[in-house]
Scaffold this active site. Structure first.
Site, mmCIF file in Angstrom:
data_model
loop_
_atom_site.group_PDB
_atom_site.id
_atom_site.type_symbol
_atom_site.label_atom_id
_atom_site.label_comp_id
_atom_site.label_asym_id
_atom_site.label_seq_id
_atom_site.Cartn_x
_atom_site.Cartn_y
_atom_site.Cartn_z
ATOM 1 N N GLU A 56 -2.958 -2.491 15.826
ATOM 2 C CA GLU A 56 -2.061 -3.617 15.571
ATOM 3 C C GLU A 56 -2.592 -4.485 14.424
ATOM 4 O OE1 GLU A 56 -0.329 -7.458 18.121
ATOM 5 O OE2 GLU A 56 -2.343 -6.687 18.517
ATOM 6 N N LYS B 291 7.379 -6.404 18.689
ATOM 7 C CA LYS B 291 6.609 -6.755 19.892
ATOM 8 C C LYS B 291 7.375 -7.752 20.768
ATOM 9 C CE LYS B 291 1.934 -8.468 21.027
ATOM 10 N NZ LYS B 291 0.712 -9.017 20.377
ATOM 11 N N CYS C 286 -0.317 -4.209 22.160
ATOM 12 C CA CYS C 286 -1.363 -5.132 22.585
ATOM 13 C C CYS C 286 -1.016 -5.884 23.891
ATOM 14 C CB CYS C 286 -1.691 -6.097 21.450
ATOM 15 S SG CYS C 286 -3.295 -6.933 21.626
#
Length: 283
Positions: free
Chosen positions: A57, A127, A165
């Site tokens: 990321e 995300k 993440c």
């Protein structure tokens, strides 16, 4: 092993084996984003014996460099994606380029990009779960659950689900991905060293509960005053760690994934069939 794999693929009952490269990227503040993109693109281009290459990321724009995200943000047709497309073509592999700060109509996002071996963008994922004040104040939240087909010799061999993440802490997202037939979960991250044990355990938990292969790719080094956790890992559908980065620097993990292990585990231990919640039985 490689010849046997090719022979199996050419035959009728092809084994589903995927040659994976996990590229853990270490960096500090002394390296500019432009230098880093060129360095890592060269490393990706070298993975010519891989089917799938996965990066972390925000490795280019800085996972904790939120004070510079607005300056560094790029559109999907900007230089970051363009260079990653060239690297995928050079490697002849599908490349999950990790994520970058995307600027588009309506704001900025933490966006993952998957590029095919011919250089075409196959999928993007914004995300969903934003971490910390930097992401919550500067970035929009993604709204789409995203999957991408994994192909070998022109045929689809599996479906991968995309997450990033902090998403790892929200198991409901991964159940939704499993309901969309995912057998592989690809999770780039910029996960700090202070909580790296959570990174390892949560990855194993997501693999066990969803009977999936979980591919976790983290950054390493120290940037913006934050020591990163490294410890990228690949976890099998029984929770066994198939490979783990042990250095806190650049490292490439090479794993041949047996995707049929997912179907075997799901057939042998039918926990997903025994679900009672989330399939409409309860309001």
């Amino acid at each position: 092993m490689h010849e046997t794999w090719l022979e199996a693929l050419a035959g009728g009952g092809a084994a589903r084996r995927l040659r994976l490269r996990v590229v853990q990227v270490a960096y500090g503040d002394e390296e500019t984003p432009e230098q880093r993109v060129q360095r890592v693109a060269g490393l990706v281009a070298q993975q010519r014996d891989a089917d799938l290459v996965v990066l972390p990321e925000l490795w280019a724009h800085g996972g904790f460099a939120s004070d510079r995200w607005t300056q560094r943000a790029e559109p999907l047709d900007g230089p970051f994606v363009g260079i990653m497309r060239e690297a995928a073509r050079a490697a002849g592999a599908t490349v999950h380029a990790g994520s970058f700060i995307e600027r588009g109509a309506g704001g900025m996002w933490n966006t993952s990009v998957v590029v095919g071996p011919a250089g075409a963008v196959l999928s993007t994922y914004r995300k969903i779960h934003r971490f910390g004040e930097g992401e919550r104040s500067l970035l929009e939240a993604g709204t789409q659950i995203v999957t991408v087909p994994l192909r070998l010799a022109g045929r689809q061999v599996a479906t991968a689900g995309l997450a990033t993440c902090y998403d790892l802490r929200f198991p409901e997202l991964f159940r939704r991905l499993v309901d969309r037939s995912c057998e592989v979960l690809l999770i780039p991250a910029a996960w700090p060293a202070a909580r790296v044990q959570h990174w390892q355990v949560l990855g194993q938990a997501r693999a066990i509960e969803n009977q999936c292969v979980v591919v976790q790719v983290n950054t390493a080094g120290t940037h913006s005053g934050v020591a990163m956790g490294g410890r990228s890992q690949v976890v099998g559908p029984t929770g066994d760690v198939l490979a783990r980065a042990m250095d806190d620097g650049d490292e490439v993990l090479s794993v041949e994934l047996d995707l049929d292990a997912v179907s075997r585990q799901r057939a042998d231990f039918r926990v997903l069939d025994d679900r009672r919640l989330g399939r409409g039985q309860y309001a």
